[in-house]
Scaffold this active site. Structure first.
Site, PDB file in Angstrom:
ATOM      1  N   ASP A  60       0.821  -1.219   0.000  1.00 42.21           N
ATOM      2  CA  ASP A  60       0.000   0.000   0.000  1.00 42.21           C
ATOM      3  C   ASP A  60       0.859   1.276   0.000  1.00 42.21           C
ATOM      4  OD1 ASP A  60       0.534  -0.882   2.767  1.00 42.21           O
ATOM      5  OD2 ASP A  60      -0.650   0.843   3.362  1.00 42.21           O
ATOM      6  N   HIS A  61       2.174   1.120  -0.007  1.00 46.31           N
ATOM      7  CA  HIS A  61       3.077   2.277  -0.103  1.00 46.31           C
ATOM      8  C   HIS A  61       3.909   2.279  -1.391  1.00 46.31           C
ATOM      9  CE1 HIS A  61       2.287   3.606   4.072  1.00 46.31           C
ATOM     10  NE2 HIS A  61       1.893   2.348   4.140  1.00 46.31           N
ATOM     11  N   HIS A 114       7.508  -1.246  12.754  1.00 44.83           N
ATOM     12  CA  HIS A 114       6.400  -1.722  11.901  1.00 44.83           C
ATOM     13  C   HIS A 114       6.963  -2.742  10.907  1.00 44.83           C
ATOM     14  CE1 HIS A 114       2.771  -1.436   9.420  1.00 44.83           C
ATOM     15  NE2 HIS A 114       3.497  -1.052   8.391  1.00 44.83           N
ATOM     16  N   ASP A 133       4.234   4.591   8.355  1.00 46.90           N
ATOM     17  CA  ASP A 133       3.604   3.707   9.342  1.00 46.90           C
ATOM     18  C   ASP A 133       4.466   3.530  10.585  1.00 46.90           C
ATOM     19  OD1 ASP A 133       1.794   3.572   7.299  1.00 46.90           O
ATOM     20  OD2 ASP A 133       2.010   1.431   6.925  1.00 46.90           O
ATOM     21  N   HIS A 171      -1.535   7.054   6.905  1.00 42.25           N
ATOM     22  CA  HIS A 171      -2.914   6.529   6.870  1.00 42.25           C
ATOM     23  C   HIS A 171      -3.890   7.447   7.595  1.00 42.25           C
ATOM     24  CE1 HIS A 171      -2.267   2.428   5.264  1.00 42.25           C
ATOM     25  NE2 HIS A 171      -1.060   2.548   5.809  1.00 42.25           N
TER      26      HIS A 171
HETATM   27 FE    FE Z   1       0.614   1.217   5.341  1.00 41.47          FE
HETATM   28 ZN    ZN Z   2       2.957  -0.553   6.285  1.00 39.00          ZN
END
Ligand code: FE
Ligand code: ZN
Length: 255
Positions: A60-61, A114, A133, A171
């Site tokens: 998602d990045h 993370h 994140d 996010h």
């Molecule tokens: Fe993420």
């Molecule tokens: Zn992440």
């Protein structure tokens, strides 16, 4: 002249960021969850992308990195520690390295936790830090790869930046983070006020990022694990800072 910042909503709850140096025209994007909204923002501003900066390897990045590179010819920079699981890098960096966007210098921080190899990018002259994140608005990323002491050390680096630094995180999780945060510090007036502000913003469909580091220091429970009053409400008066952080992270995971 400081960098101009644009926040770009992507996918269901991700954010990418554009930074533009007016003096040189250089423009970078931090993370590429998808291509279309980033292209639209570049077009709206009349900016030409020169650099793609990656924080960590999660899809998602980085999902749009190769496609955006193919369309723009932008140079891709990411962590050397993650090079084996990132799109091909034009430049691999580690903590202590610097990057430039036009005339502005950014400093690479290792903020593992993370994921291992997650980096943050700090632009001191523009008072910006891109945390994805690691440190998030009223929260922090889940510990998928690193342990609590590692994430605590990462958050402590970010907490030590100038308090008027704008935290550009990855996010829109702030409303849920606020609901959890008030269970840790129900008597934190600044947190109560912020939780109300966040709920109002989300009801209007507004972004709650970026956020000011000073506000995170006053309200984000994950940054406040070292405070005696927070250890007291956790029932852990003798705990180390990392132990108190681990307990807050554990409670959030079950929340
Ligand atoms: Fe993420
Ligand atoms: Zn992440």
């Amino acid at each position: 002249m400081p960098l101009t910042l644009r926040t770009v909503a992507c996918l269901s709850d991700n954010y990418a960021y554009l930074i533009h140096d007016p003096a040189t025209g250089a423009t970078a994007v931090v993370d590429v969850p998808e291509i279309a909204p980033i292209e639209a923002a570049l077009t709206a501003e009349g900016w030409t992308l020169t650099d793609i900066l990656i924080t960590h390897h999660h899809h998602d990045h980085i999902g749009g990195v190769d496609g955006l590179r193919a369309k723009t010819g932008a140079k891709v920079t990411g962590a050397s520690a993650d090079a084996h699981r990132l799109p091909a890098l034009d430049r691999a960096v580690a903590e202590g390295d610097t990057i430039t966007v036009g005339g502005e210098t950014g400093h690479v921080l290792d903020v593992s936790g993370h994921t291992m190899g997650h980096i943050a990018l700090h632009f001191p002259d523009s008072r910006l830090v891109f945390t994805a994140d690691s440190l998030m608005a009223l929260g922090c990323g889940r510990l998928f790869e690193g342990d609590a002491p590692t994430m605590w050390a990462s958050l402590s680096k970010l907490a030590a930046l100038p308090p008027d630094t704008l935290v550009c995180s990855g996010h829109e999780y702030t409303a849920a983070n606020a609901r959890f945060a008030v269970t840790i510090e129900p008597d934190n007036a600044a947190l109560r006020t912020r939780a109300d502000t966040v709920a109002t913003a989300r009801a209007r469909g507004e972004a709650t990022v970026p956020s000011m580091l000073s506000e995170e220091l006053a309200t984000n429970p994950f940054l406040r694990a070292s405070l005696p009053e927070v250890k007291a409400v956790l029932g852990m008066p003798g705990a180390t800072d990392a132990e108190a952080f681990a307990e807050i992270r554990h409670r959030k995971d079950r929340f």
